[in-house]
Motif scaffolding. Structure first.
Motif, PDB file in Angstrom:
ATOM      1  N   ARG A 188       6.231  -5.381  31.525  1.00 42.02           N
ATOM      2  CA  ARG A 188       5.909  -6.424  32.563  1.00 42.02           C
ATOM      3  C   ARG A 188       4.795  -6.998  32.795  1.00 42.02           C
ATOM      4  NH1 ARG A 188       9.237  -4.371  38.078  1.00 42.02           N
ATOM      5  NH2 ARG A 188      11.311  -3.861  37.126  1.00 42.02           N
ATOM      6  N   THR A 189       4.741  -8.414  33.013  1.00 43.09           N
ATOM      7  CA  THR A 189       3.420  -9.058  33.381  1.00 43.09           C
ATOM      8  C   THR A 189       3.435  -9.156  34.995  1.00 43.09           C
ATOM      9  OG1 THR A 189       3.540 -10.191  31.114  1.00 43.09           O
ATOM     10  CG2 THR A 189       2.379 -11.161  32.929  1.00 43.09           C
ATOM     11  N   LEU A 190       2.390  -8.549  35.435  1.00 44.52           N
ATOM     12  CA  LEU A 190       2.140  -8.807  36.640  1.00 44.52           C
ATOM     13  C   LEU A 190       1.110  -9.912  37.182  1.00 44.52           C
ATOM     14  CD1 LEU A 190       2.028  -4.793  37.520  1.00 44.52           C
ATOM     15  CD2 LEU A 190       4.132  -6.308  37.373  1.00 44.52           C
ATOM     16  N   GLY A 191       1.553 -10.850  38.029  1.00 43.35           N
ATOM     17  CA  GLY A 191       0.635 -12.084  38.176  1.00 43.35           C
ATOM     18  C   GLY A 191       0.138 -12.071  39.505  1.00 43.35           C
ATOM     19  N   GLN A 192      -0.439 -13.230  39.873  1.00 45.01           N
ATOM     20  CA  GLN A 192      -0.930 -13.394  41.361  1.00 45.01           C
ATOM     21  C   GLN A 192       0.129 -13.304  42.239  1.00 45.01           C
ATOM     22  OE1 GLN A 192      -4.290 -16.537  41.498  1.00 45.01           O
ATOM     23  NE2 GLN A 192      -3.822 -16.719  39.347  1.00 45.01           N
ATOM     24  N   GLU A 193       1.454 -13.550  41.693  1.00 41.25           N
ATOM     25  CA  GLU A 193       2.606 -13.297  42.803  1.00 41.25           C
ATOM     26  C   GLU A 193       2.799 -12.040  43.165  1.00 41.25           C
ATOM     27  OE1 GLU A 193       4.152 -12.413  38.989  1.00 41.25           O
ATOM     28  OE2 GLU A 193       2.830 -14.020  39.603  1.00 41.25           O
ATOM     29  N   ARG A 194       2.200 -11.064  42.502  1.00 41.35           N
ATOM     30  CA  ARG A 194       2.222  -9.600  42.779  1.00 41.35           C
ATOM     31  C   ARG A 194       1.131  -9.126  43.314  1.00 41.35           C
ATOM     32  NH1 ARG A 194       7.058  -6.216  41.771  1.00 41.35           N
ATOM     33  NH2 ARG A 194       8.240  -7.418  40.538  1.00 41.35           N
ATOM     34  N   GLY A 195      -0.052  -9.947  43.531  1.00 40.87           N
ATOM     35  CA  GLY A 195      -1.145  -9.494  44.303  1.00 40.87           C
ATOM     36  C   GLY A 195      -2.120  -9.396  43.489  1.00 40.87           C
ATOM     37  N   VAL A 196      -2.163  -9.629  41.965  1.00 40.58           N
ATOM     38  CA  VAL A 196      -3.287  -9.462  41.034  1.00 40.58           C
ATOM     39  C   VAL A 196      -4.207 -10.931  41.396  1.00 40.58           C
ATOM     40  CG1 VAL A 196      -3.898  -9.433  38.663  1.00 40.58           C
ATOM     41  CG2 VAL A 196      -1.798  -8.423  39.175  1.00 40.58           C
ATOM     42  N   PRO A 197      -5.467 -10.300  41.282  1.00 39.69           N
ATOM     43  CA  PRO A 197      -6.370 -11.271  41.926  1.00 39.69           C
ATOM     44  C   PRO A 197      -6.811 -12.276  40.775  1.00 39.69           C
ATOM     45  CG  PRO A 197      -7.538  -9.116  41.511  1.00 39.69           C
ATOM     46  CD  PRO A 197      -6.025  -8.809  41.478  1.00 39.69           C
ATOM     47  N   ASN A 198      -7.154 -13.404  41.035  1.00 39.52           N
ATOM     48  CA  ASN A 198      -7.448 -14.617  40.007  1.00 39.52           C
ATOM     49  C   ASN A 198      -8.776 -13.889  39.090  1.00 39.52           C
ATOM     50  OD1 ASN A 198      -7.353 -16.937  38.748  1.00 39.52           O
ATOM     51  ND2 ASN A 198      -8.596 -17.905  40.169  1.00 39.52           N
ATOM     52  N   GLY A 199      -8.964 -14.465  37.968  1.00 41.00           N
ATOM     53  CA  GLY A 199     -10.096 -14.287  37.161  1.00 41.00           C
ATOM     54  C   GLY A 199      -9.778 -12.805  36.203  1.00 41.00           C
ATOM     55  N   LYS A 200     -10.689 -12.778  35.504  1.00 35.88           N
ATOM     56  CA  LYS A 200     -10.924 -11.675  34.449  1.00 35.88           C
ATOM     57  C   LYS A 200     -10.727 -10.260  35.118  1.00 35.88           C
ATOM     58  CE  LYS A 200     -13.467 -14.328  30.935  1.00 35.88           C
ATOM     59  NZ  LYS A 200     -13.465 -15.755  31.815  1.00 35.88           N
ATOM     60  N   ILE A 201      -9.857  -9.638  34.845  1.00 42.06           N
ATOM     61  CA  ILE A 201      -9.731  -8.100  35.464  1.00 42.06           C
ATOM     62  C   ILE A 201     -10.630  -7.180  34.651  1.00 42.06           C
ATOM     63  CG2 ILE A 201      -8.143  -6.247  36.075  1.00 42.06           C
ATOM     64  CD1 ILE A 201      -7.391  -9.145  37.200  1.00 42.06           C
ATOM     65  N   TYR A 202     -11.767  -7.003  35.411  1.00 37.91           N
ATOM     66  CA  TYR A 202     -12.845  -6.068  34.846  1.00 37.91           C
ATOM     67  C   TYR A 202     -12.585  -4.712  35.127  1.00 37.91           C
ATOM     68  CZ  TYR A 202     -15.557 -10.199  33.701  1.00 37.91           C
ATOM     69  OH  TYR A 202     -16.342 -11.480  33.150  1.00 37.91           O
ATOM     70  N   ALA A 203     -11.737  -4.487  36.123  1.00 42.04           N
ATOM     71  CA  ALA A 203     -11.798  -2.962  36.634  1.00 42.04           C
ATOM     72  C   ALA A 203     -10.309  -2.481  37.096  1.00 42.04           C
ATOM     73  CB  ALA A 203     -12.862  -2.813  37.723  1.00 42.04           C
ATOM     74  N   LEU A 204      -9.871  -1.514  36.669  1.00 41.52           N
ATOM     75  CA  LEU A 204      -8.563  -0.832  36.915  1.00 41.52           C
ATOM     76  C   LEU A 204      -8.745   0.889  37.120  1.00 41.52           C
ATOM     77  CD1 LEU A 204      -6.332  -2.304  34.315  1.00 41.52           C
ATOM     78  CD2 LEU A 204      -6.103  -2.873  36.876  1.00 41.52           C
ATOM     79  N   HIS A 205      -8.539   1.171  38.353  1.00 43.89           N
ATOM     80  CA  HIS A 205      -8.574   2.740  38.845  1.00 43.89           C
ATOM     81  C   HIS A 205      -7.400   2.974  39.770  1.00 43.89           C
ATOM     82  CE1 HIS A 205     -10.699   6.322  37.783  1.00 43.89           C
ATOM     83  NE2 HIS A 205     -10.343   6.605  39.461  1.00 43.89           N
ATOM     84  N   GLY A 206      -6.865   4.197  39.569  1.00 41.81           N
ATOM     85  CA  GLY A 206      -5.716   4.320  40.537  1.00 41.81           C
ATOM     86  C   GLY A 206      -5.743   5.947  40.798  1.00 41.81           C
ATOM     87  N   ASN A 207      -4.718   6.128  41.720  1.00 43.36           N
ATOM     88  CA  ASN A 207      -4.325   7.409  42.018  1.00 43.36           C
ATOM     89  C   ASN A 207      -2.743   7.462  42.020  1.00 43.36           C
ATOM     90  OD1 ASN A 207      -3.453   6.185  44.316  1.00 43.36           O
ATOM     91  ND2 ASN A 207      -5.163   6.898  45.718  1.00 43.36           N
ATOM     92  N   GLU A 208      -2.425   8.780  42.668  1.00 42.20           N
ATOM     93  CA  GLU A 208      -0.795   8.944  42.742  1.00 42.20           C
ATOM     94  C   GLU A 208       0.039   7.796  43.318  1.00 42.20           C
ATOM     95  OE1 GLU A 208       0.993  11.439  41.572  1.00 42.20           O
ATOM     96  OE2 GLU A 208      -0.758  12.946  41.050  1.00 42.20           O
ATOM     97  N   THR A 209      -0.476   7.078  44.220  1.00 45.32           N
ATOM     98  CA  THR A 209       0.240   5.833  44.874  1.00 45.32           C
ATOM     99  C   THR A 209      -0.228   4.422  44.527  1.00 45.32           C
ATOM    100  OG1 THR A 209      -1.200   6.205  46.756  1.00 45.32           O
ATOM    101  CG2 THR A 209       0.793   7.472  46.550  1.00 45.32           C
ATOM    102  N   HIS A 210      -1.330   4.372  44.103  1.00 40.07           N
ATOM    103  CA  HIS A 210      -1.806   2.899  44.238  1.00 40.07           C
ATOM    104  C   HIS A 210      -2.930   2.712  42.848  1.00 40.07           C
ATOM    105  CE1 HIS A 210      -0.774   3.241  48.387  1.00 40.07           C
ATOM    106  NE2 HIS A 210      -0.562   1.852  48.272  1.00 40.07           N
ATOM    107  N   VAL A 211      -2.983   1.544  42.518  1.00 39.64           N
ATOM    108  CA  VAL A 211      -3.839   0.990  41.316  1.00 39.64           C
ATOM    109  C   VAL A 211      -4.929  -0.068  42.027  1.00 39.64           C
ATOM    110  CG1 VAL A 211      -4.417   0.099  39.263  1.00 39.64           C
ATOM    111  CG2 VAL A 211      -2.472   1.748  39.332  1.00 39.64           C
TER     112      VAL A 211
END
Length: 288
Positions: A129-152
């Motif tokens: 799936r492509t998750l875009g700003q309509e899913r809450g992904v911030p605008n700009g280059k995605i430099y950081a991703l980190h998560g736990n059991e429930t969230h990223v």
């Protein structure tokens, strides 16, 4: 090499057992261990070049490129057999072509950060799936991703958000507006706290008692300068190492103090965008 060829190290990953992987601008991946004196290239059928992002899980190394036009894919490399599988942008449904600036894998899921979007793979169900700003992904280059059991957590060149794993949609926590138009370089979740490295400094979010903390709230420091442009955060053996404009700072979680252990002059004031730590060494990846 011995033929005079030069290549830029663009990303670094340090494995759980001392294995080290370097990705380079010409598409080569180099591998080493704590017992090796030199790094060896991984010889495989990897089609990626201009490698910008690496992430390893128990059995695979995930590879993403900045140059998506030539590389055309995200690649999964089996670390034992060195057999690779490439997910081609043009041939895979719901996979938008994009540069890959960051990656995060967790329980049969891959999250790959691109330009104002995340490419999400559910390996168990075998769909993208492509998750875009309509899913809450911030605008700009995605430099950081980190998560736990429930969230990223998602950090970009223009802000931050938190995505719920179950719904693949934003689950706001109230601090998003504070980070609007900030550059988010790194996010790490450590002992119930989310550490956020930005162009304006270091911030810590308490997950158990929701509030945003500053550097002065977490302990004493032995240096007078303020830390700006915090690009890397890494935890090792109850110590947290932080790269900022003034140098490398170490936070002792037991003693609750911060020490400036190296000034930025030791690496010639270069911009540092990747770091990993082991018992003996601190590995740094520079921007040039």
């Amino acid at each position: 090499d011995n033929l005079g060829r030069r290549s830029t190290i663009t990303t670094i990953f340090f494995g759980n057992h001392g294995n080290i992987f370097f990705g380079s601008s010409d598409g080569n991946i180099f591998y080493g261990t704590t017992t090796m004196q030199t790094f060896s290239p991984i010889v495989s059928d990897i089609i990626n070049n201009d490698i910008e992002s690496l992430f390893t899980d128990e059995s695979h190394l995930w590879i993403g490129s900045k140059d998506y036009i030539t590389s055309k894919s995200i690649t999964k490399l089996n670390k034992q057999s060195l057999v690779s599988e490439s997910y081609l942008f043009e041939e895979t449904i719901n996979m938008t072509p994009t540069s890959i600036f960051s990656m995060y894998a967790f329980k049969n899921e891959l999250w790959a950060g691109g330009e104002s979007l995340i490419l999400y793979l559910n390996e168990k169900e075998q769909f993208w799936r492509t998750l875009g700003q309509e899913r809450g992904v911030p605008n700009g280059k995605i430099y950081a991703l980190h998560g736990n059991e429930t969230h990223v957590w998602v950090g970009s060149s223009k802000g931050i958000s938190r995505i719920e794993r179950a719904t693949l949609s934003e689950d706001p926590i109230g601090i998003e507006e504070y980070f609007s138009n900030m550059v988010i370089y790194d996010i790490e979740i450590i002992n119930g706290y989310t550490w956020i490295g930005t162009n304006m400094g270091l911030y810590i979010f308490s997950n158990n008692d929701p509030k945003l903390l500053s550097l002065n709230d977490i302990g004493r420091k032995n240096f007078p300068e303020n830390m700006n442009k915090v690009t890397c955060i890494q935890e090792y053996n109850d110590l947290i190492y932080i790269i900022s404009d003034i140098g490398i700072v170490k936070f002792n979680m037991q003693e609750q103090n911060l020490k400036l252990i190296f000034t930025s002059g030791i690496y010639y004031d270069k911009a540092i965008y990747a770091m990993n730590v082991n018992e003996k060494f601190i590995f740094l990846g520079t921007g040039d």
